[in-house]
Design an enzyme around this catalytic site. Structure first.
Site, PDB file in Angstrom:
ATOM      1  N   ASP A 165       0.855  -1.194   0.000  1.00 26.70           N
ATOM      2  CA  ASP A 165       0.000   0.000   0.000  1.00 26.70           C
ATOM      3  C   ASP A 165       0.887   1.237   0.000  1.00 26.70           C
ATOM      4  O   ASP A 165       2.026   1.191   0.470  1.00 26.70           O
ATOM      5  CB  ASP A 165      -0.914   0.013   1.239  1.00 26.70           C
ATOM      6  CG  ASP A 165      -2.177   0.831   1.047  1.00 26.70           C
ATOM      7  OD1 ASP A 165      -3.278   0.228   0.991  1.00 26.70           O
ATOM      8  OD2 ASP A 165      -2.085   2.074   0.953  1.00 26.70           O
ATOM      9  N   ASP A 222       3.818   2.956  -4.004  1.00 26.21           N
ATOM     10  CA  ASP A 222       2.789   3.608  -4.817  1.00 26.21           C
ATOM     11  C   ASP A 222       2.599   2.752  -6.074  1.00 26.21           C
ATOM     12  O   ASP A 222       3.530   2.628  -6.881  1.00 26.21           O
ATOM     13  CB  ASP A 222       3.272   5.021  -5.183  1.00 26.21           C
ATOM     14  CG  ASP A 222       2.288   5.770  -6.069  1.00 26.21           C
ATOM     15  OD1 ASP A 222       1.340   5.157  -6.592  1.00 26.21           O
ATOM     16  OD2 ASP A 222       2.493   6.989  -6.236  1.00 26.21           O
ATOM     17  N   TYR A 244     -13.206   6.779 -12.892  1.00 29.63           N
ATOM     18  CA  TYR A 244     -13.283   5.550 -12.090  1.00 29.63           C
ATOM     19  C   TYR A 244     -14.091   4.482 -12.830  1.00 29.63           C
ATOM     20  O   TYR A 244     -13.650   3.327 -12.960  1.00 29.63           O
ATOM     21  CB  TYR A 244     -13.928   5.893 -10.754  1.00 29.63           C
ATOM     22  CG  TYR A 244     -14.080   4.735  -9.794  1.00 29.63           C
ATOM     23  CD1 TYR A 244     -13.005   4.291  -9.046  1.00 29.63           C
ATOM     24  CD2 TYR A 244     -15.309   4.110  -9.620  1.00 29.63           C
ATOM     25  CE1 TYR A 244     -13.144   3.248  -8.144  1.00 29.63           C
ATOM     26  CE2 TYR A 244     -15.463   3.063  -8.722  1.00 29.63           C
ATOM     27  CZ  TYR A 244     -14.370   2.630  -7.987  1.00 29.63           C
ATOM     28  OH  TYR A 244     -14.516   1.600  -7.101  1.00 29.63           O
ATOM     29  N   LYS A 257     -12.639   0.924 -14.152  1.00 34.84           N
ATOM     30  CA  LYS A 257     -13.162  -0.364 -13.660  1.00 34.84           C
ATOM     31  C   LYS A 257     -13.721  -1.209 -14.803  1.00 34.84           C
ATOM     32  O   LYS A 257     -13.608  -2.442 -14.778  1.00 34.84           O
ATOM     33  CB  LYS A 257     -14.215  -0.117 -12.587  1.00 34.84           C
ATOM     34  CG  LYS A 257     -13.648   0.499 -11.298  1.00 34.84           C
ATOM     35  CD  LYS A 257     -12.567  -0.349 -10.655  1.00 34.84           C
ATOM     36  CE  LYS A 257     -12.227   0.118  -9.243  1.00 34.84           C
ATOM     37  NZ  LYS A 257     -11.149  -0.673  -8.633  1.00 34.84           N
TER      38      LYS A 257
HETATM   39  N1  LIG Z   1     -16.052   0.674  -1.109  1.00 35.54           N
HETATM   40  C1  LIG Z   1     -16.826   0.459  -2.154  1.00 35.54           C
HETATM   41  O1  LIG Z   1     -18.024   0.724  -2.126  1.00 35.54           O
HETATM   42  C2  LIG Z   1     -16.228  -0.144  -3.402  1.00 35.54           C
HETATM   43  C3  LIG Z   1     -17.114  -0.524  -4.425  1.00 35.54           C
HETATM   44  C4  LIG Z   1     -16.610  -1.091  -5.569  1.00 35.54           C
HETATM   45  C5  LIG Z   1     -15.243  -1.291  -5.714  1.00 35.54           C
HETATM   46  N2  LIG Z   1     -14.410  -0.910  -4.724  1.00 35.54           N
HETATM   47  C6  LIG Z   1     -12.979  -1.124  -4.946  1.00 35.54           C
HETATM   48  O2  LIG Z   1     -12.440  -1.884  -3.892  1.00 35.54           O
HETATM   49  C7  LIG Z   1     -11.059  -1.535  -3.738  1.00 35.54           C
HETATM   50  C8  LIG Z   1     -10.816  -1.187  -2.279  1.00 35.54           C
HETATM   51  O3  LIG Z   1     -11.630  -0.082  -1.972  1.00 35.54           O
HETATM   52  P1  LIG Z   1     -11.953   0.388  -0.482  1.00 35.54           P
HETATM   53  O4  LIG Z   1     -13.381   0.683  -0.454  1.00 35.54           O
HETATM   54  O5  LIG Z   1     -11.356  -0.554   0.480  1.00 35.54           O
HETATM   55  O6  LIG Z   1     -11.164   1.788  -0.513  1.00 35.54           O
HETATM   56  P2  LIG Z   1     -10.213   2.464   0.552  1.00 35.54           P
HETATM   57  O7  LIG Z   1     -10.019   3.860   0.053  1.00 35.54           O
HETATM   58  O8  LIG Z   1     -10.722   2.248   1.906  1.00 35.54           O
HETATM   59  O9  LIG Z   1      -8.845   1.641   0.382  1.00 35.54           O
HETATM   60  C9  LIG Z   1      -8.062   1.769  -0.780  1.00 35.54           C
HETATM   61  C10 LIG Z   1      -6.637   1.435  -0.426  1.00 35.54           C
HETATM   62  O10 LIG Z   1      -5.847   1.611  -1.629  1.00 35.54           O
HETATM   63  C11 LIG Z   1      -4.670   2.310  -1.284  1.00 35.54           C
HETATM   64  N3  LIG Z   1      -4.151   3.052  -2.415  1.00 35.54           N
HETATM   65  C12 LIG Z   1      -4.732   4.076  -3.060  1.00 35.54           C
HETATM   66  N4  LIG Z   1      -3.925   4.556  -4.003  1.00 35.54           N
HETATM   67  C13 LIG Z   1      -2.793   3.798  -3.964  1.00 35.54           C
HETATM   68  C14 LIG Z   1      -1.568   3.811  -4.671  1.00 35.54           C
HETATM   69  N5  LIG Z   1      -1.335   4.714  -5.640  1.00 35.54           N
HETATM   70  N6  LIG Z   1      -0.647   2.883  -4.376  1.00 35.54           N
HETATM   71  C15 LIG Z   1      -0.861   1.982  -3.387  1.00 35.54           C
HETATM   72  N7  LIG Z   1      -1.987   1.929  -2.660  1.00 35.54           N
HETATM   73  C16 LIG Z   1      -2.942   2.831  -2.948  1.00 35.54           C
HETATM   74  C17 LIG Z   1      -5.100   3.264  -0.157  1.00 35.54           C
HETATM   75  O11 LIG Z   1      -4.006   3.743   0.596  1.00 35.54           O
HETATM   76  C18 LIG Z   1      -6.049   2.394   0.637  1.00 35.54           C
HETATM   77  O12 LIG Z   1      -5.391   1.661   1.640  1.00 35.54           O
HETATM   78  C19 LIG Z   1     -10.783  -0.385  -4.696  1.00 35.54           C
HETATM   79  O13 LIG Z   1     -10.202  -0.884  -5.881  1.00 35.54           O
HETATM   80  C20 LIG Z   1     -12.169   0.145  -4.967  1.00 35.54           C
HETATM   81  O14 LIG Z   1     -12.248   0.805  -6.201  1.00 35.54           O
HETATM   82  C21 LIG Z   1     -14.868  -0.333  -3.568  1.00 35.54           C
END
Ligand SMILES: NC(=O)c1ccc[n+]([C@@H]2O[C@H](COP(=O)([O-])OP(=O)(O)OC[C@H]3O[C@@H](n4cnc5c(N)ncnc54)[C@H](O)[C@@H]3O)[C@@H](O)[C@H]2O)c1
Length: 256
Positions: free
Chosen positions: A43, A64, A168, A172
């Protein structure tokens, strides 16, 4: 990186989960650890080390994912240190919510780079050479139902934004088809590639967003552990004949 922790399972798989400092990625890592795997968290957040210590991960790396050389060398380091790489879960993501009118090239590029470009090059580094040489591997890409239906959340007639943004949703959608493309390539090498498309899930990313889940067939937000259960299936032996699919974990949200 510290030395690999002693495995309790006699044949533990080695898994790498990106975006695992919090939210869905953390829940996926926790589930794989509970299933007996040695899991490395990756992360950009400095808290990734604390998360790893809290949940009993084998290691954590702060990277990153949009820095492709760093991302790929971290994947190679993990595979070398642990002697193999069985599971890669691409979960790192960012979600801009600007209106179409306010969408900037910077937000567009960030969301494409984090959600799609990093996924492609992480899969590349996992397959070549590690999974291909092993003759086995599971690639699991976290997409979104946003990529199936043009973004989720109520459309504001005034166009003020708030729902998952254009970049986004585009990234996706790309993630889902990237997964299909890779699946067609790697199947003969004993590797599967599948996507998971969550709907509205209670996590830091979703905090404050309005999804209108009361209209869903299952009228509530999902939990990160419910996404992790789908990943566990795709990482495990029960999905041995499943590849190129995109499994919705959305309470029927896109049916509503
Ligand atoms: N929460 C929702 O409703 C939802 C719905 C559909 C899909 N998703 C997908 O699920 C995944 C996780 O989402 P979440 O809800 O846990 O989000 P979140 O924001 O809680 O967690 C995302 C994580 O990704 C890390 N991150 C972001 N940019 C980064 C980078 N450049 N390099 C390394 N790490 C990076 C962040 O630090 C964080 O720990 C994502 O791909 C998101 O698009 C989430």
């Amino acid at each position: 990186m510290s030395a690999p922790s002693a495995p309790s399972n006699p044949h533990p798989r080695v898994a790498l989960v990106t975006g695992a400092a919090q939210g869905i990625g953390e829940a996926i890592a926790q589930r794989l650890i509970a299933d007996g795997d040695r899991v490395v968290l990756l992360d950009i957040a400095p808290t990734v080390k604390d998360t790893a210590a809290r949940i009993g991960a084998a290691d954590a790396v702060r990277v990153d994912v949009t820095d492709i050389p760093e991302l790929q060398s971290s994947i190679h380091d993990v595979a070398t240190q642990f002697g193999r790489l069985d599971i890669l879960v691409n979960c790192a993501g960012t979600c801009g919510r600007e209106s179409f009118e306010d969408l900037s090239p910077a937000t567009w590029q960030r969301d494409i780079d984090t959600n799609l470009t990093a996924m492609a090059f992480a899969c590349q580094a996992a397959v070549f050479p590690h999974m291909k040489e092993q003759g086995s591997g599971r690639l699991i890409n976290i997409a979104s139902v946003s990529g199936k239906v043009g973004g989720i959340g109520p459309v504001d007639p005034a166009g003020r934004g708030g729902r998952s943004g254009a970049a986004y949703a585009s990234a996706k959608a790309g993630a889902i088809n990237l997964t299909r493309w890779i699946a067609r390539q790697v199947g003969a090498w004993g590797i599967t590639a599948n996507a998971v498309a969550p709907g509205p899930i209670s996590s830091p990313m979703a905090a404050g967003a309005e999804y209108g889940v009361s209209q869903s067939p299952i009228p509530r937000m999902g939990e990160p552990a419910e996404v992790a259960a789908a990943v566990a299936y795709l990482a495990g032996p029960d999905s041995s004949y499943t590849t190129g699919t995109c499994l919705h974990v959305d309470g029927g949200y896109v049916l509503a």
